[in-house]
Design a protein around this motif. Structure first.
Motif, PDB file in Angstrom:
ATOM      1  N   ILE A   1      -3.656  -5.433  -7.183  1.00  0.00           N
ATOM      2  CA  ILE A   1      -2.599  -5.716  -8.148  1.00  0.00           C
ATOM      3  C   ILE A   1      -1.357  -6.125  -7.379  1.00  0.00           C
ATOM      4  N   ASP A   2      -0.993  -7.374  -7.543  1.00  0.00           N
ATOM      5  CA  ASP A   2       0.158  -7.965  -6.857  1.00  0.00           C
ATOM      6  C   ASP A   2       1.456  -7.565  -7.550  1.00  0.00           C
ATOM      7  N   HIS A   3       1.518  -7.731  -8.857  1.00  0.00           N
ATOM      8  CA  HIS A   3       2.685  -7.361  -9.646  1.00  0.00           C
ATOM      9  C   HIS A   3       2.222  -6.936 -11.038  1.00  0.00           C
ATOM     10  N   PHE A   4       2.952  -5.983 -11.607  1.00  0.00           N
ATOM     11  CA  PHE A   4       2.634  -5.472 -12.933  1.00  0.00           C
ATOM     12  C   PHE A   4       3.941  -5.071 -13.599  1.00  0.00           C
ATOM     13  N   ALA A   5       4.168  -5.527 -14.826  1.00  0.00           N
ATOM     14  CA  ALA A   5       5.402  -5.175 -15.540  1.00  0.00           C
ATOM     15  C   ALA A   5       5.198  -5.281 -17.037  1.00  0.00           C
ATOM     16  N   THR A   6       5.963  -4.470 -17.764  1.00  0.00           N
ATOM     17  CA  THR A   6       6.008  -4.572 -19.222  1.00  0.00           C
ATOM     18  C   THR A   6       7.436  -4.910 -19.633  1.00  0.00           C
ATOM     19  N   SER A   7       7.564  -5.562 -20.764  1.00  0.00           N
ATOM     20  CA  SER A   7       8.874  -5.942 -21.276  1.00  0.00           C
ATOM     21  C   SER A   7       9.731  -4.702 -21.527  1.00  0.00           C
TER      22      SER A   7
ATOM     23  N   LEU B   1      -2.830  -1.154  -5.122  1.00  0.00           N
ATOM     24  CA  LEU B   1      -1.519  -1.655  -5.522  1.00  0.00           C
ATOM     25  C   LEU B   1      -0.476  -1.038  -4.606  1.00  0.00           C
ATOM     26  N   GLU B   2       0.694  -1.654  -4.580  1.00  0.00           N
ATOM     27  CA  GLU B   2       1.783  -1.185  -3.721  1.00  0.00           C
ATOM     28  C   GLU B   2       2.872  -0.549  -4.566  1.00  0.00           C
ATOM     29  N   VAL B   3       3.515   0.468  -4.001  1.00  0.00           N
ATOM     30  CA  VAL B   3       4.676   1.105  -4.627  1.00  0.00           C
ATOM     31  C   VAL B   3       5.762   1.285  -3.576  1.00  0.00           C
ATOM     32  N   GLU B   4       6.997   1.349  -4.059  1.00  0.00           N
ATOM     33  CA  GLU B   4       8.106   1.634  -3.165  1.00  0.00           C
ATOM     34  C   GLU B   4       7.999   3.080  -2.685  1.00  0.00           C
ATOM     35  N   LEU B   5       8.597   3.357  -1.537  1.00  0.00           N
ATOM     36  CA  LEU B   5       8.651   4.730  -1.042  1.00  0.00           C
ATOM     37  C   LEU B   5       9.370   5.582  -2.087  1.00  0.00           C
ATOM     38  N   PRO B   6       8.986   6.846  -2.246  1.00  0.00           N
ATOM     39  CA  PRO B   6       9.593   7.676  -3.298  1.00  0.00           C
ATOM     40  C   PRO B   6      11.010   8.145  -2.933  1.00  0.00           C
ATOM     41  N   ALA B   7      11.907   7.184  -2.790  1.00  0.00           N
ATOM     42  CA  ALA B   7      13.283   7.475  -2.380  1.00  0.00           C
ATOM     43  C   ALA B   7      14.209   7.748  -3.570  1.00  0.00           C
ATOM     44  N   SER B   8      13.777   7.381  -4.764  1.00  0.00           N
ATOM     45  CA  SER B   8      14.609   7.607  -5.947  1.00  0.00           C
ATOM     46  C   SER B   8      13.751   8.211  -7.051  1.00  0.00           C
ATOM     47  N   SER B   9      14.412   8.689  -8.089  1.00  0.00           N
ATOM     48  CA  SER B   9      13.663   9.268  -9.208  1.00  0.00           C
ATOM     49  C   SER B   9      12.828   8.204  -9.918  1.00  0.00           C
ATOM     50  N   ILE B  10      13.320   6.967  -9.977  1.00  0.00           N
ATOM     51  CA  ILE B  10      12.550   5.879 -10.602  1.00  0.00           C
ATOM     52  C   ILE B  10      11.287   5.592  -9.796  1.00  0.00           C
TER      53      ILE B  10
ATOM     54  N   GLY C   1      -5.057   8.000 -12.575  1.00  0.00           N
ATOM     55  CA  GLY C   1      -6.142   8.233 -11.628  1.00  0.00           C
ATOM     56  C   GLY C   1      -5.963   7.603 -10.263  1.00  0.00           C
ATOM     57  N   PHE C   2      -4.852   6.912 -10.032  1.00  0.00           N
ATOM     58  CA  PHE C   2      -4.599   6.322  -8.714  1.00  0.00           C
ATOM     59  C   PHE C   2      -4.241   7.414  -7.720  1.00  0.00           C
ATOM     60  N   LYS C   3      -4.601   7.180  -6.468  1.00  0.00           N
ATOM     61  CA  LYS C   3      -4.302   8.113  -5.372  1.00  0.00           C
ATOM     62  C   LYS C   3      -3.250   7.490  -4.456  1.00  0.00           C
ATOM     63  N   LEU C   4      -2.260   8.272  -4.063  1.00  0.00           N
ATOM     64  CA  LEU C   4      -1.224   7.809  -3.147  1.00  0.00           C
ATOM     65  C   LEU C   4      -1.713   7.983  -1.720  1.00  0.00           C
TER      66      LEU C   4
ATOM     67  N   SER D   1      -4.467   3.689  -4.508  1.00  0.00           N
ATOM     68  CA  SER D   1      -5.831   3.180  -4.691  1.00  0.00           C
ATOM     69  C   SER D   1      -6.511   3.906  -5.841  1.00  0.00           C
ATOM     70  N   TYR D   2      -7.475   3.213  -6.421  1.00  0.00           N
ATOM     71  CA  TYR D   2      -8.246   3.759  -7.532  1.00  0.00           C
ATOM     72  C   TYR D   2      -9.708   3.411  -7.290  1.00  0.00           C
ATOM     73  N   PRO D   3     -10.636   4.277  -7.428  1.00  0.00           N
ATOM     74  CA  PRO D   3     -10.504   5.635  -7.938  1.00  0.00           C
ATOM     75  C   PRO D   3     -10.294   6.686  -6.848  1.00  0.00           C
ATOM     76  N   GLU D   4     -10.436   6.293  -5.579  1.00  0.00           N
ATOM     77  CA  GLU D   4     -10.339   7.244  -4.473  1.00  0.00           C
ATOM     78  C   GLU D   4      -9.264   6.817  -3.480  1.00  0.00           C
ATOM     79  N   ALA D   5      -8.810   7.772  -2.688  1.00  0.00           N
ATOM     80  CA  ALA D   5      -7.920   7.465  -1.560  1.00  0.00           C
ATOM     81  C   ALA D   5      -8.702   6.626  -0.554  1.00  0.00           C
ATOM     82  N   ILE D   6      -7.983   5.865   0.267  1.00  0.00           N
ATOM     83  CA  ILE D   6      -8.632   5.054   1.298  1.00  0.00           C
ATOM     84  C   ILE D   6      -8.167   5.510   2.672  1.00  0.00           C
ATOM     85  N   SER D   7      -8.974   5.235   3.663  1.00  0.00           N
ATOM     86  CA  SER D   7      -8.641   5.610   5.037  1.00  0.00           C
ATOM     87  C   SER D   7      -7.663   4.602   5.636  1.00  0.00           C
ATOM     88  N   LYS D   8      -7.039   4.998   6.713  1.00  0.00           N
ATOM     89  CA  LYS D   8      -6.149   4.087   7.443  1.00  0.00           C
ATOM     90  C   LYS D   8      -6.939   2.879   7.944  1.00  0.00           C
TER      91      LYS D   8
END
Length: 173
Positions: free
Chosen positions: A71-77, A103-112, A124-127, A149-156
């Motif tokens: 997933i490159d980008h995902f957004a809702t209106s 999929l990618e997420v920003e580092l958890p630096a803010s509440s958002i 069900g995604f794993k960080l 990752s979904y459904p399982e975590a992935i290795s380095k």
């Protein structure tokens, strides 16, 4: 409701999706319009959107790669956020194929940022806490992100293979 695929920038709803894309993502994480037009021509790239009662709901941009759906980008209106449509889009996406998802997420630096991670975890995604960087689209910097990752975590090692095999395709298109 069903996800529908855009194939050209002249297709219905592209303008609304492009406006949301520019609003929802930082400049350094976005493609230019010309870059988006180029990737739309690739058979393994999908620009899918959801319409509900003739209202544009959101989109999911993704790559069908050898080992993963990415997933490159995902957004809702903005007008429909927190009404379950994001969950609906992702559950539809998850249930369309058995292939693992990244999929990618920003580092958890803010509440958002943390809320976004929690949203994906509820589905069900794993960080994965492996170091991960992507190229900025505006300069030579690297952006620190995390991969879920979904459904399982992935290795380095799996993440490194994904980077070597797919970053040149994803980020140079």
């Amino acid at each position: 409701m069903k996800l529908k695929r855009l194939k050209k920038s002249t297709d219905n709803y592209f303008h609304q999706a492009w406006e949301l894309y520019n609003d929802a993502f930082p400049l350094e994480e976005r493609r230019t319009l010309d870059g988006q037009k180029r990737v739309l021509k690739r058979s393994n790239y999908h620009f899918e959107f959801l319409i509900n009662h003739n209202q544009f709901i959101g989109f999911i941009l993704w790559w069908d790669l050898e080992m993963f759906r990415y997933i490159d980008h995902f957004a809702t209106s903005k007008s429909i956020r927190n009404k379950g449509f994001g969950k609906l889009i992702l559950n539809t996406f998850i249930n369309n194929d058995d292939k693992s998802i990244l999929l990618e997420v920003e580092l958890p630096a803010s509440s958002i940022d943390q809320r976004r991670i929690n949203f994906y975890e509820r589905l069900g995604f794993k960080l994965n806490l492996h170091d991960y960087k992507v190229p900025s689209s505006v300069d030579n910097r690297k952006i620190d992100l995390l991969v879920m990752s979904y459904p399982e975590a992935i290795s380095k090692e799996t993440l490194n293979r994904f980077i070597v095999n797919n970053h040149p395709i994803i980020f140079n298109s």
